[in-house]
Design a protein around this motif. Structure first.
Motif, PDB file in Angstrom:
ATOM      1  N   ILE A   1      46.844  80.576  -3.527  1.00  0.00           N
ATOM      2  CA  ILE A   1      46.113  81.940  -3.799  1.00  0.00           C
ATOM      3  C   ILE A   1      46.620  82.089  -5.129  1.00  0.00           C
ATOM      4  O   ILE A   1      45.642  82.463  -5.672  1.00  0.00           O
ATOM      5  CB  ILE A   1      46.833  82.874  -2.694  1.00  0.00           C
ATOM      6  N   ILE A   2      47.707  81.889  -5.641  1.00  0.00           N
ATOM      7  CA  ILE A   2      48.176  82.307  -6.979  1.00  0.00           C
ATOM      8  C   ILE A   2      47.291  81.407  -7.891  1.00  0.00           C
ATOM      9  O   ILE A   2      46.830  82.093  -8.901  1.00  0.00           O
ATOM     10  CB  ILE A   2      49.649  82.031  -7.269  1.00  0.00           C
ATOM     11  N   ILE A   3      47.101  80.060  -7.801  1.00  0.00           N
ATOM     12  CA  ILE A   3      46.525  79.469  -8.699  1.00  0.00           C
ATOM     13  C   ILE A   3      44.978  80.035  -8.795  1.00  0.00           C
ATOM     14  O   ILE A   3      44.518  80.412 -10.035  1.00  0.00           O
ATOM     15  CB  ILE A   3      46.282  78.115  -8.371  1.00  0.00           C
ATOM     16  N   PRO A   4      44.012  80.192  -7.820  1.00  0.00           N
ATOM     17  CA  PRO A   4      42.644  80.669  -8.299  1.00  0.00           C
ATOM     18  C   PRO A   4      42.577  82.045  -8.578  1.00  0.00           C
ATOM     19  O   PRO A   4      41.831  82.462  -9.495  1.00  0.00           O
ATOM     20  CB  PRO A   4      41.915  80.546  -6.760  1.00  0.00           C
ATOM     21  N   THR A   5      43.744  83.048  -8.289  1.00  0.00           N
ATOM     22  CA  THR A   5      43.691  84.433  -8.606  1.00  0.00           C
ATOM     23  C   THR A   5      44.055  84.350 -10.144  1.00  0.00           C
ATOM     24  O   THR A   5      43.319  85.140 -10.866  1.00  0.00           O
ATOM     25  CB  THR A   5      44.913  85.025  -7.932  1.00  0.00           C
ATOM     26  N   ARG A   6      45.054  83.653 -10.629  1.00  0.00           N
ATOM     27  CA  ARG A   6      45.150  83.635 -12.101  1.00  0.00           C
ATOM     28  C   ARG A   6      44.000  83.162 -12.912  1.00  0.00           C
ATOM     29  O   ARG A   6      43.627  83.720 -13.936  1.00  0.00           O
ATOM     30  CB  ARG A   6      46.496  82.746 -12.206  1.00  0.00           C
ATOM     31  N   ALA A   7      43.212  82.096 -12.487  1.00  0.00           N
ATOM     32  CA  ALA A   7      42.133  81.866 -12.885  1.00  0.00           C
ATOM     33  C   ALA A   7      40.996  82.774 -12.955  1.00  0.00           C
ATOM     34  O   ALA A   7      40.253  83.119 -13.973  1.00  0.00           O
ATOM     35  CB  ALA A   7      41.621  80.659 -12.425  1.00  0.00           C
ATOM     36  N   ALA A   8      40.942  83.722 -11.819  1.00  0.00           N
ATOM     37  CA  ALA A   8      40.094  84.764 -11.905  1.00  0.00           C
ATOM     38  C   ALA A   8      40.418  85.877 -12.912  1.00  0.00           C
ATOM     39  O   ALA A   8      39.366  86.497 -13.438  1.00  0.00           O
ATOM     40  CB  ALA A   8      39.922  85.260 -10.373  1.00  0.00           C
ATOM     41  N   LEU A   9      41.662  86.092 -12.897  1.00  0.00           N
ATOM     42  CA  LEU A   9      42.303  87.206 -13.730  1.00  0.00           C
ATOM     43  C   LEU A   9      42.032  86.700 -15.377  1.00  0.00           C
ATOM     44  O   LEU A   9      41.353  87.287 -16.265  1.00  0.00           O
ATOM     45  CB  LEU A   9      43.676  87.416 -13.884  1.00  0.00           C
ATOM     46  N   LYS A  10      42.175  85.498 -15.557  1.00  0.00           N
ATOM     47  CA  LYS A  10      41.859  84.889 -17.068  1.00  0.00           C
ATOM     48  C   LYS A  10      40.364  84.951 -17.334  1.00  0.00           C
ATOM     49  O   LYS A  10      40.164  85.100 -18.493  1.00  0.00           O
ATOM     50  CB  LYS A  10      42.513  83.257 -16.814  1.00  0.00           C
ATOM     51  N   ALA A  11      39.639  84.729 -16.264  1.00  0.00           N
ATOM     52  CA  ALA A  11      38.370  84.831 -16.841  1.00  0.00           C
ATOM     53  C   ALA A  11      37.540  86.156 -17.050  1.00  0.00           C
ATOM     54  O   ALA A  11      36.502  86.277 -17.477  1.00  0.00           O
ATOM     55  CB  ALA A  11      37.357  84.226 -15.395  1.00  0.00           C
ATOM     56  N   VAL A  12      38.376  87.346 -16.718  1.00  0.00           N
ATOM     57  CA  VAL A  12      38.083  88.566 -17.347  1.00  0.00           C
ATOM     58  C   VAL A  12      38.044  88.828 -18.721  1.00  0.00           C
ATOM     59  O   VAL A  12      39.494  88.523 -18.996  1.00  0.00           O
ATOM     60  CB  VAL A  12      38.739  89.651 -16.426  1.00  0.00           C
ATOM     61  N   PRO A  13      37.324  88.975 -19.478  1.00  0.00           N
ATOM     62  CA  PRO A  13      37.327  89.040 -20.866  1.00  0.00           C
ATOM     63  C   PRO A  13      38.364  89.923 -21.534  1.00  0.00           C
ATOM     64  O   PRO A  13      38.294  91.079 -20.941  1.00  0.00           O
ATOM     65  CB  PRO A  13      36.002  88.907 -21.530  1.00  0.00           C
ATOM     66  N   PRO A  14      39.074  89.493 -22.607  1.00  0.00           N
ATOM     67  CA  PRO A  14      40.345  90.511 -23.108  1.00  0.00           C
ATOM     68  C   PRO A  14      39.433  91.800 -23.808  1.00  0.00           C
ATOM     69  O   PRO A  14      40.071  92.815 -23.669  1.00  0.00           O
ATOM     70  CB  PRO A  14      40.747  89.671 -24.186  1.00  0.00           C
ATOM     71  N   SER A  15      38.110  91.608 -23.946  1.00  0.00           N
ATOM     72  CA  SER A  15      37.361  92.891 -24.453  1.00  0.00           C
ATOM     73  C   SER A  15      37.201  93.953 -23.242  1.00  0.00           C
ATOM     74  O   SER A  15      37.551  95.214 -23.748  1.00  0.00           O
ATOM     75  CB  SER A  15      35.964  92.509 -24.758  1.00  0.00           C
ATOM     76  N   ILE A  16      37.301  93.702 -22.160  1.00  0.00           N
ATOM     77  CA  ILE A  16      37.330  94.800 -21.218  1.00  0.00           C
ATOM     78  C   ILE A  16      38.997  95.534 -21.162  1.00  0.00           C
ATOM     79  O   ILE A  16      38.997  96.638 -21.317  1.00  0.00           O
ATOM     80  CB  ILE A  16      37.308  94.262 -19.748  1.00  0.00           C
ATOM     81  N   ARG A  17      39.917  94.652 -21.211  1.00  0.00           N
ATOM     82  CA  ARG A  17      41.064  94.980 -21.433  1.00  0.00           C
ATOM     83  C   ARG A  17      41.268  96.312 -22.605  1.00  0.00           C
ATOM     84  O   ARG A  17      41.744  97.279 -22.498  1.00  0.00           O
ATOM     85  CB  ARG A  17      42.302  94.242 -21.342  1.00  0.00           C
ATOM     86  N   ASP A  18      40.805  95.490 -23.604  1.00  0.00           N
ATOM     87  CA  ASP A  18      40.709  96.257 -25.118  1.00  0.00           C
ATOM     88  C   ASP A  18      40.302  97.668 -24.757  1.00  0.00           C
ATOM     89  O   ASP A  18      40.780  98.650 -25.352  1.00  0.00           O
ATOM     90  CB  ASP A  18      40.294  95.398 -26.287  1.00  0.00           C
ATOM     91  N   ALA A  19      38.941  97.559 -24.280  1.00  0.00           N
ATOM     92  CA  ALA A  19      38.256  98.851 -23.936  1.00  0.00           C
ATOM     93  C   ALA A  19      38.944  99.915 -23.339  1.00  0.00           C
ATOM     94  O   ALA A  19      39.034 100.988 -23.668  1.00  0.00           O
ATOM     95  CB  ALA A  19      36.781  98.696 -23.530  1.00  0.00           C
ATOM     96  N   ALA A  20      39.427  99.318 -22.209  1.00  0.00           N
ATOM     97  CA  ALA A  20      40.327 100.400 -21.409  1.00  0.00           C
ATOM     98  C   ALA A  20      41.655 101.016 -21.962  1.00  0.00           C
ATOM     99  O   ALA A  20      41.928 102.106 -22.127  1.00  0.00           O
ATOM    100  CB  ALA A  20      40.780  99.686 -20.069  1.00  0.00           C
ATOM    101  N   LEU A  21      42.200  99.958 -22.650  1.00  0.00           N
ATOM    102  CA  LEU A  21      43.325 100.518 -23.414  1.00  0.00           C
ATOM    103  C   LEU A  21      43.116 101.375 -24.520  1.00  0.00           C
ATOM    104  O   LEU A  21      44.099 102.273 -24.823  1.00  0.00           O
ATOM    105  CB  LEU A  21      44.304  99.063 -23.896  1.00  0.00           C
ATOM    106  N   GLY A  22      41.881 101.055 -25.004  1.00  0.00           N
ATOM    107  CA  GLY A  22      41.535 102.013 -26.469  1.00  0.00           C
ATOM    108  C   GLY A  22      41.323 103.331 -25.968  1.00  0.00           C
ATOM    109  O   GLY A  22      41.347 104.342 -26.597  1.00  0.00           O
ATOM    110  N   VAL A  23      40.858 103.719 -24.593  1.00  0.00           N
ATOM    111  CA  VAL A  23      40.646 105.012 -24.312  1.00  0.00           C
ATOM    112  C   VAL A  23      41.842 105.413 -23.835  1.00  0.00           C
ATOM    113  O   VAL A  23      41.758 106.751 -23.125  1.00  0.00           O
ATOM    114  CB  VAL A  23      39.497 105.237 -23.354  1.00  0.00           C
TER     115      VAL A  23
END
Lengths: 482, 450, 264
Positions: free
Chosen positions: B315-337
């Protein structure tokens, strides 16, 4: 109190913690949540977490550790004079445990157990009726030990319930007392969550420690009873209950390797050529259905392959090859298991090879085609040599898979440990013997049982080495083209 | 500047027409065709192997879903079944299955006479051999549950014996029956006459899915009920443990873990755990959960724990792949607010990665469902006829598991169990196909391209 | 006609490749429209034009490298010495032995330098023995101006060379099959200026034996190395003529705009 009910109570307490934590925070600022450091739910969450998490950890730890403490007392009650010849107190404890479990079962059914404990004969009959078959009537000291074990079990269960509830209440009170408008509930919640995340990731490490630890511990135990040189270098495998067993691993290793080699001889050409065709020749639409279709083979449980070997492939090979050629009359054979395992391993070779071949840059193909090479010349002389390390990695992974496979060999290869070249003869493997030595009632004191751990350790080391080599090769290869 | 050709043969080649293939090119093209044919053959062989496997399993297993039954009026003689005549449960319990067997045989004999069917060479007392040994027990349970039935005549459906069932499925022939002490050709001939008279017939075998396992002599009564419940319990344990732990581990490693030796260690560990042979997990379960922690053998909780540990890396291996596939821009946007890192992950990253995580989890569960070897070692091979109780306490009761039940049946002597084992595989495959279909549905429905 | 004027200036007159009404489609996309081009022997012809104008597509049509793309379709006629290269009887393998190609990114095979150059002669069976093969390899490396740099390490991998050396190795590899025409798809775009200069010099030397067609982004490069230049725009061949004339006196306003940097 049952664990289900206990868990439910703790969860209710946690929910209560959430509600009162949140209410207290909001109440202290008279509803003006802007004055709070964090949003109100965070005050609820941290209280709930503090209530539930430590209590559940306590329950889990208690359940895992309790037998260690319980049995010490019971074992001391067993009278050495009553032990039958050749049986140790540890062995008797197995009976004690079974009697105790049987009594619990009877009690759960609503039977009166008091009179049974007084009469060993009645006890034996009652237990037999409940499906717990005893060889002999329990001796008085066994009965005493059983009673002690059950008492200790009851006390321990009661103590655990009390401790868990206390801890939950303490957590609730602690969390609740800390709430004030300046309390950084969000940070605290996140810190707590962070610890939970980290603890989770430790489970993977603990699993490995558990595997290596249990294998090593029992293997050492085994090598104290049985010489290691005999185990590693003897060519006979003949376990005998009652002592005098020969437990040489060589015939088992030979069977394992023979089956794996046949599997690879089947799987590597088919898997590799399929991968090449899919990657280099097949049209997009063909690829779209053929690749998943081949991968179905990897998703089929191994018990299915085992049954296939047992009822279809084995008899077929025996009737059309082995018997007419005079090579044997057994339907379980190295060939049967190898062939079926080969089919199972095809997708492991083909999928990984396909990925690896696709990772070879198109520019290399263009360069070769541009010189007037045919596609097959390009594949054989440019693509495959470039992808070779990755393909070797894929084959090693497939090999490790084949060596560790159990159900196909249990059902297809047979149980006779022997060193023979004839592929139509039944042979056996390391995994088959692990299953046969550890299935059914097992006593962790005889070399015949403990040998399974030494076999498991050998298997673990073998597959681990193959995997590590394969992973290193594949990773190196990926880096080359990234 | 006159150019010297690099070599004489090359110069010759250039003069040839493009429209004519020289012999060497012909040979090379033939090689090319052969090579392509090898590739195609390999694929065809792989697919044929798949088809062969499925045809073999389905061919052997489909008959398990149909079963031979006999329906006839059964007279529940009060004189035999309730000697006291007071309908006292203790009295009723004294009538054993043997008595009920006689009741069934007598009633069948009466039916044969009533319908004017020729008994042939079959003795009336041998009629009982045509009825499954399981049926008297079924009838007895029915009567004990409802004593008012005693003295009445009910229409009762019994299982025909395994040999008669095998006769209608082609497993038993007149020739083999002649050598078999459990059945005679005369009885088979009588079965044919009963069939014509409508007493005996085949119908859908619901009991295969609901009944518990049966003993070695009664393949016709063996069912998957306990095994299905046991497997579901284990999947429940795996789901509630492996999904949260797997996601937590992945989130930690992917989003928070500092880049250091320890993190590396965890990562290498997970990669290796995914490749450890499943039997080793069985040894772990035996040593830790049963021997050390003293959890009961054959219990779904132990099976669930072992399968959880085995499924975690998957489960961990595909889950990490799924997390990796979320672009960093989404994280930046949320952290930015001004969201905290944990909020960023729970509010934005995890929902976006959820389809990938669920797909990975379902596929991991499907693999766990079909796993056999580790369960053999933790005592799931035991013969269990009682359904486990309701969870969570039922998790500690003995139960069977689908794949282990299949293994068990392959070890039985009666050939009727081969059909049962293949039938059980069909059930297992149906579960797996359903799970994979859900996974594919998730993947298709929520697939996102960044 | 501009061809006639050329004939008076350039002394090598044989037409090697002749394209008439050539069309290329990618699925439904019409990528090359009505292109007529004559590639002369022993001449460097440059294809220039803005990105996506179809110059590389057209180049890849000349040795049927577009065959590897399933959706690609070529119509019209392209002939090599009077024989239609899209004739069904033509084997692209034989064709590519006569029309070699050098790619944008240096793509040496993961083999030794020697094996890289010997690859073509080996697959086409151009040499009879090892000695002949050795000679071919040496000649080609010398022609590619690489011999002196690599003669002591012929067995080391080709991927270990510098970018410029790798590209010259690829050129040596391409000429080892003794092609008549050498197609170069932006051969210098991945190289630094010094390596570019070396390759350009090499192209000029190769002109003595081969007909060279080069696709380039750089107008300066086209001006430096080519004798004739074709300007592509949006799939059309806008103008084709002597390099000097194209750069100094373009006839078409679009060419002029491109040359002077207004479209690109």
């Amino acid at each position: 109190m049952s664990i289900g009910l206990l868990s439910l109570i703790i969860l209710v307490l946690a929910a209560l913690g959430y509600v009162i934590g949140r209410r207290k925070a909001v109440g202290q600022v008279e509803g003006d949540i802007r004055k709070l450091h964090s949003l109100p739910p965070f005050y609820g969450r941290i209280t709930a977490l503090l209530t539930a998490v430590p209590a559940f950890f306590l329950i889990a730890a208690w359940l895992l550790a309790q037998p260690l403490f319980l049995e010490n007392k019971a074992i001391s009650l067993i009278d050495p004079a009553e032990l039958p010849a050749g049986k140790s107190a540890e062995l008797m404890m197995a009976d004690v445990r079974r009697v105790a479990a049987g009594l619990n079962m009877l009690e759960a059914r609503g039977d009166e157990v008091g009179p049974l404990l007084a009469s060993p004969t009645a006890l034996k009959t009652a237990l037999n009726g409940a499906g717990v078959v005893l060889e002999t009537e329990p001796t008085p000291s066994t009965l005493a030990a059983t009673a002690a074990l059950r008492d200790a079990g009851d006390t321990s269960r009661l103590a655990m319930t009390g401790a868990a509830l206390l801890l939950a209440l303490a957590g609730l009170a602690f969390g609740f007392s800390r709430i004030n408008p300046e309390y950084r509930a969000r940070n605290a919640t996140e810190q707590f969550a962070m610890w939970l995340l980290m603890t989770s990731s430790l489970i993977a490490v603990l699993t490995t420690v558990g595997i290596v630890g249990s294998l090593l511990f029992e293997s050492i135990h085994f090598f104290r009873l049985y010489p290691a040189s005999e185990f590693f270098f003897s060519t006979t495998w003949k376990p005998q209950f009652g002592g005098g067993s020969s437990l040489g691993i060589l015939p088992l290793l030979w069977g394992t390797l023979y089956v794996s080699v046949i599997a690879l001889v089947v799987a590597v050409p088919i898997g590799l050529m399929s991968a090449i065709y899919l990657a280099e020749y097949a049209s997009r639409s063909t690829r779209a259905w053929v690749k998943p279709a081949i991968e179905i083979l990897a998703g089929i449980p191994t018990i299915v392959y085992g049954l296939f070997a047992l009822i279809t492939v084995g008899p077929l090979l025996r009737d059309y090859f082995a018997s007419p050629l005079g090579l044997g009359t057994s339907s379980s054979s190295v060939m049967t298991a190898g062939l079926v395992m080969g089919i199972m391993v095809i997708p492991f070779v083909s999928s990984l090879s396909d990925d690896i071949i696709n990772a070879v840059p198109q520019s290399l193909r263009d360069g070769s085609l541009g010189l007037g090479a045919t596609p097959s010349e390009t594949i054989k002389q440019v693509v495959i040599p470039a992808a070779l390390p990755g393909i070797v990695g894929a084959v090693l992974l497939a090999a490790s898979r084949a060596i560790g496979e159990t159900m196909i060999v249990v059902l297809g290869a047979g149980a006779a440990a022997q060193l023979s070249m004839n592929p139509f003869e039944a042979m056996t493997t390391v995994t088959v013997k692990i299953v046969s030595q550890l299935t059914g009632d097992t006593e962790f004191a005889s070399p015949e049982t403990l040998v399974a751990f030494a076999l498991g350790l050998t298997l673990f080391c073998l597959t681990l080495a193959l995997n590590i080599i394969a992973l290193v090769i594949v990773r190196k290869y990926r880096e080359q083209y990234e | 500047m006159t150019a010297r050709p690099l070599n004489p043969r090359a110069a010759l080649d250039t003069r040839e027409s493009l429209l004519v293939q020289d012999p060497r090119t012909k040979a090379r093209n033939a090689t090319e065709k052969r090579f392509r044919a090898y590739g195609l053959t390999a694929i065809v062989v792989a697919l044929l192997a798949l088809v062969w496997l499925l045809v073999s399993i389905f061919g052997n297993g489909l008959p398990a879903f149909r079963q031979t039954f006999m329906t006839f009026p059964v007279t529940l003689d009060a004189a035999l079944l309730d000697k006291g005549g007071k309908r006292d449960p203790a009295d009723l319990a004294k009538a054993t299955t043997f008595t009920y067997g006689k009741v069934l045989a007598t009633s069948l004999g009466a039916e044969v006479t009533a319908k004017g069917i020729d008994l042939g060479a079959v003795q009336p007392k041998d009629l009982i051999k045509m009825i499954s040994e399981e049926s008297p027990a079924t009838l007895r349970n029915l009567v004990l549950a409802d004593p008012s039935l005693i003295g009445t005549t009910i229409d009762f459906t019994v299982l025909a014996s395994g040999r008669i069932d095998g006769y209608y499925k082609g497993r038993v022939t007149m020739e083999s029956a002649a050598l078999d002490k459990n059945i005679s050709p005369d009885q088979l001939a009588l079965a044919d006459r009963l069939k014509t008279a409508g007493v005996l017939g085949m119908k859908f075998n619901a009991g295969f899915l609901t009944m518990p396992d049966a003993s070695d002599k009664r393949p016709e009564a063996a069912g998957l009920g306990v095994a299905i419940v046991g497997s579901l319990y284990m999947m429940f344990v795996v789901l509630i443990l492996a999904l949260p732990i797997g996601v937590a581990t992945s989130v930690y490693l992917e989003e928070f873990a500092p880049q250091n030796k320890f993190t590396d260690l965890i990562e290498v560990n997970i990669a290796n755990l995914a490749a450890v042979p499943s039997i080793v997990y069985g040894i772990l379960g035996l040593a830790i959960f049963i021997n050390f922690a003293g959890l009961p053998q054959s219990a779904p909780i132990v099976g669930g724990l072992v399968l959880t540990l085995m499924t975690l890396p998957r489960i961990i291996i595909p889950t990490r792949a799924a997390l990796k596939a979320v672009p960093p821009s989404i994280r930046d946007a949320a952290l930015g607010v001004g969201a905290s890192r944990l909020q960023t992950i729970t509010h934005h990253v995890l929902p976006l990665a959820m389809p990938g995580i669920l797909t990975g989890t379902i596929i991991g569960l499907a693999q766990a469902l079909g796993e056999t070897a580790p369960l053999l070692l933790i005592g799931m091979v035991a013969f269990v006829r009682d359904f486990p109780g309701a969870p969570p306490d039922g998790l500690f009761d003995p139960a069977a598991a689908l794949p282990v039940q299949i293994y068990n049946w392959t070890q039985r002597g009666d050939p009727g169990f081969v059909e049962r084992a293949s039938g059980a595989i069909i059930v297992l495959l149906v579960f797996l196909i359903a799970m994979n279909a859900v996974a594919i549905y998730f993947r298709r429905k929520f697939e996102r391209r960044w | 006609m501009k061809d006639q004027r050329l004939e008076t200036r350039v002394d090598t007159q044989t037409i090697k490749i002749e394209a008439r009404k050539a069309q290329v489609y990618y699925g439904t996309n019409h990528a090359i429209i009505d292109v007529d081009v004559d590639i002369m022997d022993k001449t460097v012809t440059a294809f220039i034009g803005p990105s996506g104008c179809g110059k590389s597509t057209f180049l890849r049509c000349l040795n049927r490298m577009n065959d590897t793309i399933p959706s690609c379709r070529v119509e019209g006629s392209i002939t090599l010495e009077g024989e239609n290269i899209y004739d069904p009887r033509v084997d692209p393998v034989q064709l590519r032995a006569r029309i070699g190609m050098v790619f944008q990114k240096p793509n040496p095979f993961p083999k030794s330098i020697y094996d890289n150059v010997a690859y073509g002669p080996k697959i086409h069976g151009l040499t009879r023995n090892k000695a002949e093969l050795d000679e071919v390899v040496e000649t080609c490396l010398r022609k590619a101006a690489l011999w002196n740099e690599v003669k002591d390490r012929l067995q080391s991998p080709g991927t270990g060379l510098s970018g410029g050396q790798q590209q010259r190795l690829c050129i040596a590899r391409a000429i080892a099959t003794s092609p008549e025409v050498l197609l170069m798809d932006e051969p210098c775009s991945a190289l630094d200026p010094i390596a570019t200069a070396q390759v350009e010099e090499l192209i000029d030397e190769l002109r003595s034996q081969f007909s060279v067609v080069i696709v380039t982004h750089s107008m300066q490069q086209a001006a430096r190395v080519s004798q004739r230049t074709a300007f592509f725009h949006l799939g059309y061949l806008v103008e084709f003529g002597e390099t000097g004339q194209i750069f100094t006196n373009p006839k078409d306003p679009r060419t002029e705009s491109y040359i002077s940097g207004r479209i690109g």
